[in-house]
Write an enzyme that holds these catalytic residues in place. Structure first.
Site, mmCIF file in Angstrom:
data_model
loop_
_atom_site.group_PDB
_atom_site.id
_atom_site.type_symbol
_atom_site.label_atom_id
_atom_site.label_comp_id
_atom_site.label_asym_id
_atom_site.label_seq_id
_atom_site.Cartn_x
_atom_site.Cartn_y
_atom_site.Cartn_z
ATOM 1 N N GLU A 123 -8.586 10.430 16.320
ATOM 2 C CA GLU A 123 -7.218 10.597 16.816
ATOM 3 C C GLU A 123 -6.254 9.631 16.132
ATOM 4 O OE1 GLU A 123 -6.798 10.553 21.077
ATOM 5 O OE2 GLU A 123 -8.839 11.341 21.357
ATOM 6 N N ASP A 170 -20.361 -4.801 17.783
ATOM 7 C CA ASP A 170 -21.439 -5.776 17.932
ATOM 8 C C ASP A 170 -22.663 -5.119 18.553
ATOM 9 O OD1 ASP A 170 -22.248 -8.692 17.971
ATOM 10 O OD2 ASP A 170 -22.428 -8.235 20.110
#
Length: 548
Positions: free
Chosen positions: A256, A199
């Site tokens: 990751e 956002d």
């Protein structure tokens, strides 16, 4: 691993309004689980969940008081885990909102920060001394009206809030804040989330010198703005260069977790496309970004063409996520209704256009039903923006009303109680049950065109090249290794004749086309008509021209 997000279709779920499971009138996670088969039937790749974390709901969840807990209004962490597992079982990814430019003023971080100037989190938010006359340090306004500064008598300072006063801005110049935000993201990644919608991603950093913003030159010749926020160029209060380094930290974290993705919301009217490209280029920042260029009133060939060309010119290796509707703007069939004599035709045309542009796609819940903006009374509003700026700006409630699942009287299968926002007759008539039974419905069309899109990979990852046609005709080619797709759109409510030459003999418009007839060198397009032509990659150059 294939980059599923590149050219993928994301379906935005606004949980409050999707499906209520317990009769309190507010949608929830068990309700979404109940309706997963509906989402799966569309053939989308991913669900984006609007905020579900703990919040006092002053801004409908975009004011977070605990980043690691599901708000009881929506369910529990167990419900979240179940939703992700059941979506994955259907081959659907799940991303969630991360609202980290600001928190709720009830977040423990802010409750500590506001106590004094020496506590451990004293510098976690943006604090500033008053000017000598007691006024705020600069002229920055808040998006929801008034100044972006709120006085705190305990510290004897102002704090920054770009939105409501109860939404204080985090200080991203503080490395501890950055790490805390990344730790929150890791928490959800460990639970199996497939990524994040970030956002207000360009609001993270502010100018350290707190310099005042200049006036908006685009506004200076107009008598006034409904919202004074629009009267400034927000040169110093957002979109700062330091943002890029933090976005690289976000990407490093996501790397990751193979297969995860990010899509950032860029809110900046002056340089939206530029920032979208900047934030997604190089392969080490965000995967995708969207702005508000296609979420406004403009519906012209030049507008679509120039924005897309500007994006890929600014960042050839960047990646956009285009959308026509979401939870922040009036639904596009209402916005663009003046350009059509038939909302049914307009709905099909806009779906075809959105799903054939270069980039990823976000569909907003109810778009597949052809929902229009709900006309609400002032006393029915819940949105703080609408309440403040009524009636010139009616806010965002009109696009957030609940999904009508069943025929009959409201609440149309959404809840057994009283819905938090009303379902009105215009929207109820477009209910899911009726459209499921109608092979010619808008819902049936969305399912058909999403299947058709998957059958033509060039629409997912091919290049795009535009023809310089006159208004209201938009024409472009999608170019891939094994296929070229020619697309021509009549963005008006009147019939048009378009010159098309060079098509191989026997070429006909794709079945998904609308009101399109090819005769020799002329393509007749009816009101809001459009045509697709699938061509071999080695087909001769096709020419398209239109002069008003």
């Amino acid at each position: 691993m294939a980059e599923w997000w590149r050219g993928g279709v994301i379906y935005q779920v606004y949980p409050r309004s999707f499906q209520d499971s317990n009769g309190d009138g507010v949608g929830d996670l068990p309700g979404i689980i109940r309706r997963l088969d509906h989402i799966a039937s569309l053939g989308v790749d991913c669900i984006w969940l609007s905020p579900i974390t703990q919040s006092p709901q002053a801004d409908m969840g975009y004011d977070v008081s605990d980043y690691r807990e599901v708000d009881r209004l929506f369910g529990s962490l167990h419900d979240f885990d179940s939703l992700v597992a059941q979506a994955h079982a259907r081959g659907i990814k799940v991303i969630m909102d991360q609202v980290v430019s600001h928190t709720s003023d009830l977040h423990p971080w802010f409750e500590e920060s506001r106590l004094n100037r020496t506590n451990a989190k004293a510098d976690w938010y943006v604090w500033a001394d008053p000017l000598k006359d007691g006024s705020p340090p600069n002229n920055w306004p808040a998006v929801f009206g008034g100044r972006a500064w709120e006085w705190n008598p305990t510290r004897g300072q102002y704090y920054l809030h770009n939105f409501l006063a109860s939404q204080p801005d985090l200080n991203f110049h503080n490395q501890d804040v950055q790490q805390a935000v990344l730790d929150v993201m890791r928490f959800w990644l460990e639970r199996g989330i497939d990524g994040f919608r970030l956002d207000t991603v360009n609001y993270y950093f502010h100018d350290k010198k707190l310099r005042s913003n200049p006036p908006n030159k685009l506004q200076e010749h107009l008598p006034y703005a409904v919202n004074p926020y629009d009267m400034q160029e927000h040169k110093f209060s957002k979109s700062q260069p330091e943002n890029l380094d933090f976005l690289r930290r976000v990407r490093k974290l996501l790397n990751e977790y193979p297969g995860t993705t990010s899509v950032g919301e860029v809110g900046d009217s002056h340089k939206s496309v530029q920032l979208m490209a900047e934030y997604t280029s190089g392969g080490d920042t965000l995967h995708m970004c969207y702005g508000f260029d296609f979420l406004g009133p403009d519906f012209t060939a030049a507008h679509f063409r120039t924005r897309i060309e500007q994006f890929f010119k600014a960042g050839p290796d960047g990646w956009p996520c285009w959308s026509f509707s979401n939870h922040d703007v009036p639904r596009h069939l209402t916005r663009w209704a003046p350009h059509s004599q038939s909302l049914s035709n307009l709905g099909r045309q806009t779906a075809a256009l959105l799903l054939s542009l270069k980039g990823s796609v976000c569909l907003y819940q109810g778009e597949e039903l052809g929902l229009t903006e709900t006309d609400l009374l002032f006393e029915e509003l819940t949105d703080p923006r609408g309440i403040r700026f009524w009636p010139e700006d009616k806010g965002r409630d009109g696009c957030r009303t609940p999904i009508p699942w069943e025929a009959g009287e409201p609440p149309n299968g959404f809840t057994t109680g009283t819905p938090w926002l009303p379902i009105k007759a215009e929207q109820a008539a477009l209910n899911v049950a009726a459209q499921n039974a109608d092979g010619a419905s808008m819902l049936a069309f969305y399912r058909q065109i999403l299947v058709w899109r998957r059958a033509h990979p060039v629409l997912c990852d091919g290049d795009i090249a535009f023809y310089k046609t006159g208004e209201p005709v938009l024409a472009f080619r999608r170019l891939g290794d094994g296929e070229t797709m020619l697309a021509v759109f009549n963005l008006s409510g009147e019939a048009r004749e378009v010159a098309v030459t060079g098509l191989p003999n026997g070429t006909e418009p794709e079945p998904i086309s609308q009101s399109a007839v090819l005769a020799r060198k002329s393509l007749a397009l009816g009101p809001n008509g459009y045509a697709f032509f699938a061509l071999p990659a080695d087909a001769p150059a096709v020419k398209v021209s239109y002069k008003p």
